[in-house]
Design a protein around this motif. Structure first.
Motif, PDB file in Angstrom:
ATOM      1  N   ALA A   1       0.832  -1.207   0.000  1.00 13.62           N
ATOM      2  CA  ALA A   1       0.000   0.000   0.000  1.00 13.62           C
ATOM      3  C   ALA A   1       0.863   1.251   0.000  1.00 13.62           C
ATOM      4  N   ALA A   2       1.943   1.238   0.808  1.00 14.87           N
ATOM      5  CA  ALA A   2       2.844   2.386   0.850  1.00 14.87           C
ATOM      6  C   ALA A   2       3.481   2.613  -0.504  1.00 14.87           C
ATOM      7  N   HIS A   3       3.874   1.541  -1.168  1.00 21.23           N
ATOM      8  CA  HIS A   3       4.472   1.606  -2.496  1.00 21.23           C
ATOM      9  C   HIS A   3       3.506   2.246  -3.483  1.00 21.23           C
ATOM     10  N   GLU A   4       2.259   1.770  -3.477  1.00 26.78           N
ATOM     11  CA  GLU A   4       1.258   2.291  -4.406  1.00 26.78           C
ATOM     12  C   GLU A   4       0.935   3.752  -4.113  1.00 26.78           C
ATOM     13  N   ASP A   5       0.830   4.099  -2.834  1.00 31.38           N
ATOM     14  CA  ASP A   5       0.545   5.483  -2.463  1.00 31.38           C
ATOM     15  C   ASP A   5       1.660   6.415  -2.915  1.00 31.38           C
ATOM     16  N   HIS A   6       2.886   5.973  -2.764  1.00 31.28           N
ATOM     17  CA  HIS A   6       4.027   6.804  -3.152  1.00 31.28           C
ATOM     18  C   HIS A   6       4.057   6.989  -4.668  1.00 31.28           C
ATOM     19  N   CYS A   7       3.795   5.938  -5.395  1.00 31.82           N
ATOM     20  CA  CYS A   7       3.711   6.025  -6.852  1.00 31.82           C
ATOM     21  C   CYS A   7       2.641   7.023  -7.264  1.00 31.82           C
ATOM     22  N   ASP A   8       1.470   6.921  -6.645  1.00 32.55           N
ATOM     23  CA  ASP A   8       0.366   7.836  -6.955  1.00 32.55           C
ATOM     24  C   ASP A   8       0.740   9.279  -6.639  1.00 32.55           C
ATOM     25  N   ALA A   9       1.494   9.480  -5.553  1.00 30.31           N
ATOM     26  CA  ALA A   9       1.890  10.836  -5.162  1.00 30.31           C
ATOM     27  C   ALA A   9       2.823  11.452  -6.201  1.00 30.31           C
ATOM     28  N   VAL A  10       3.749  10.654  -6.730  1.00 26.46           N
ATOM     29  CA  VAL A  10       4.670  11.163  -7.754  1.00 26.46           C
ATOM     30  C   VAL A  10       3.907  11.518  -9.028  1.00 26.46           C
ATOM     31  N   ILE A  11       3.022  10.619  -9.447  1.00 21.75           N
ATOM     32  CA  ILE A  11       2.227  10.870 -10.648  1.00 21.75           C
ATOM     33  C   ILE A  11       1.374  12.124 -10.466  1.00 21.75           C
ATOM     34  N   ALA A  12       0.746  12.241  -9.301  1.00 18.45           N
ATOM     35  CA  ALA A  12      -0.124  13.391  -9.034  1.00 18.45           C
ATOM     36  C   ALA A  12       0.659  14.695  -9.018  1.00 18.45           C
ATOM     37  N   SER A  13       1.873  14.676  -8.482  1.00 20.92           N
ATOM     38  CA  SER A  13       2.657  15.912  -8.407  1.00 20.92           C
ATOM     39  C   SER A  13       2.972  16.466  -9.784  1.00 20.92           C
ATOM     40  N   VAL A  14       3.233  15.587 -10.736  1.00 23.75           N
ATOM     41  CA  VAL A  14       3.513  16.012 -12.114  1.00 23.75           C
ATOM     42  C   VAL A  14       2.242  16.502 -12.786  1.00 23.75           C
ATOM     43  N   ALA A  15       1.160  15.748 -12.606  1.00 23.92           N
ATOM     44  CA  ALA A  15      -0.115  16.111 -13.245  1.00 23.92           C
ATOM     45  C   ALA A  15      -0.678  17.405 -12.680  1.00 23.92           C
ATOM     46  N   GLU A  16      -0.664  17.551 -11.363  1.00 24.17           N
ATOM     47  CA  GLU A  16      -1.237  18.745 -10.737  1.00 24.17           C
ATOM     48  C   GLU A  16      -0.450  20.005 -11.074  1.00 24.17           C
ATOM     49  N   ALA A  17       0.847  19.832 -11.357  1.00 25.97           N
ATOM     50  CA  ALA A  17       1.664  20.981 -11.759  1.00 25.97           C
ATOM     51  C   ALA A  17       1.449  21.340 -13.224  1.00 25.97           C
TER      52      ALA A  17
END
Length: 320
Positions: free
Chosen positions: A21-37
Motif C-alpha cells: 500500500a505504501a508503495h502504491e501510495d508513493h507512486c500515486d503521489a509522484v504521478i499526481a505531483s507532475v499532473a497537478e503541476a
C-alpha cells in the motif's frame, strides 16, 4: 565511501496498510505531483516494483540562460533523461553527496546542489562553499538554472520560472520535485503555509514530514535547495547522468571556460524550428553560439564564435 552523521529531527512515519500500500501510495503521489503541476504532457511517470521513473528531455518550456554572467559557454540541448525515485524511502540521517543530480523537478529537469561542479563533499556540508556558489558567482539564469558541461539544462536553486508556470503555483503544499531517495521537495514554506523557522532545516535542507517521513525545501539563502540526500539509495554511484555532446564533424571547438570578469547581455533565443542562439558580449566584442537539429537523430549543427576560441568562427556537428 566515508559518511558523516548529523543530528536531525527524526522523521514521523505514518501507519500504512503495508509495504504494498505504501508503495502504491508513493507512486500515486509522484504521478499526481507532475499532473497537478501541469507537466503530464512533457513528463512521463512509470512505476516499477521499486521506483517511479520520471522521463523527459530536460528542456523546460520557460526562458533559458538569460542573465548569466559567469558563463561556461555551454548551451542547453534536449537530452533524454530518466530519473528514478525510490518508492520505499528509508531515512538514515547519513548525508550523501554527488557531483551530479540529486533529484528532479516535476517538469523533468534535474536538480543539482548549489555548486557548479559538485564541489560539496560530505566533509564540506557544514561549510558554505562561497567560491563555488552558482548564485554568488553569477552562473545561473533568471530561472535558477544553467547548462552544465554536458550541455544539459538543470537547476541549482529554486526553479522560479517553473514554479510560476505550474498549474498549482502559489500553493505551499505543491510538490516541486523529488529527490532520488524518494522524498519530496517543497518551496520556501511548510506545506501548511507557515514559515520555516530559522535553524529548522538540516544540513541537506530538509526536515521531518508527517506524510512522507521527511521532506526537502528550497530556501532564499544557501544552500538554496537539496545539497545532499538523507535517505538510503542503493547503487548511489550508478544514478543517471546526462550523456555529453561530442563532435562528429567540423572544427571540434574547445570546451568553454568562464571568461574572467564575466560576460554581459547574455540572451538565448529559441525559435519555432528548434534552432537556438545564445548571444553575449565580452570586453566590447559580441560572441554567439548557434545550433539547430541536424539530419541525424540527437545531433545538432553548430556555428560558434566564443571567447574561449578567440572569436574564431567554428562549425561542426555535435551528437549525444
Amino acid at each position: 565511501m566515508k559518511h558523516l552523521t548529523y543530528c536531525a529531527v527524526a522523521p514521523v512515519l505514518l501507519a500504512v496498510a503495508g509495504p504494498a500500500a505504501a508503495h502504491e501510495d508513493h507512486c500515486d503521489a509522484v504521478i499526481a505531483s507532475v499532473a497537478e503541476a501541469g507537466f503530464a504532457d512533457s513528463v512521463t511517470v512509470t512505476c516499477t516494483d521499486s521506483h517511479a521513473v520520471l522521463t523527459s528531455d530536460t528542456f523546460p518550456d520557460h526562458e533559458l540562460m538569460t542573465g548569466i554572467v559567469g558563463t561556461n559557454e555551454q548551451i542547453p540541448v534536449p537530452a533524454e533523461y530518466s530519473a528514478p525515485i525510490i518508492l520505499t524511502s528509508e531515512f538514515t540521517g547519513t548525508p550523501l553527496t554527488r557531483d551530479a543530480a540529486l533529484g528532479v523537478a516535476v517538469n523533468g529537469v534535474p536538480i543539482y546542489d548549489y555548486t557548479g561542479g559538485g564541489e560539496v563533499t560530505e566533509a564540506d556540508l557544514a561549510h558554505h562553499q562561497a567560491h563555488h556558489d552558482t548564485v554568488q558567482t553569477g552562473q545561473l539564469d533568471v530561472c535558477g538554472g544553467h547548462a552544465g558541461r554536458g550541455d544539459d539544462y538543470h537547476y541549482h536553486t529554486a526553479p522560479t520560472c517553473m514554479i510560476d508556470a505550474m498549474d498549482n503555483t502559489g500553493e505551499d503544499d505543491a510538490i516541486i520535485g523529488w529527490a532520488f531517495d524518494g522524498y519530496p521537495i517543497y518551496g520556501d514554506n511548510n506545506p501548511d503555509g507557515s514559515a520555516i523557522a530559522q535553524g529548522v532545516l538540516d544540513v541537506c535542507n530538509g526536515q521531518a514530514d508527517a506524510d512522507f517521513g521527511y521532506r526537502y525545501h528550497t530556501s532564499p539563502e544557501a544552500p538554496y535547495i537539496v545539497q545532499c540526500l538523507m535517505g538510503a539509495v542503493a547503487d548511489f554511484d550508478q544514478l543517471p547522468r546526462v550523456r555529453p555532446m561530442t563532435a562528429t564533424t567540423g572544427d571540434g571547438a574547445e570546451p568553454g571556460r568562464p571568461p574572467q570578469g564575466g560576460v554581459g547581455n547574455l540572451v538565448m533565443t529559441q525559435n519555432s524550428d528548434g534552432s537556438n542562439s545564445m548571444d553575449y558580449s565580452y570586453q566590447g566584442q559580441d560572441y554567439y553560439i548557434r545550433y539547430a537539429p541536424a539530419d541525424t537523430e540527437n545531433c545538432y549543427d553548430y556555428t560558434t564564435s566564443t571567447v574561449t576560441n578567440g572569436g574564431e568562427i567554428m562549425q561542426g556537428e555535435f551528437c549525444r
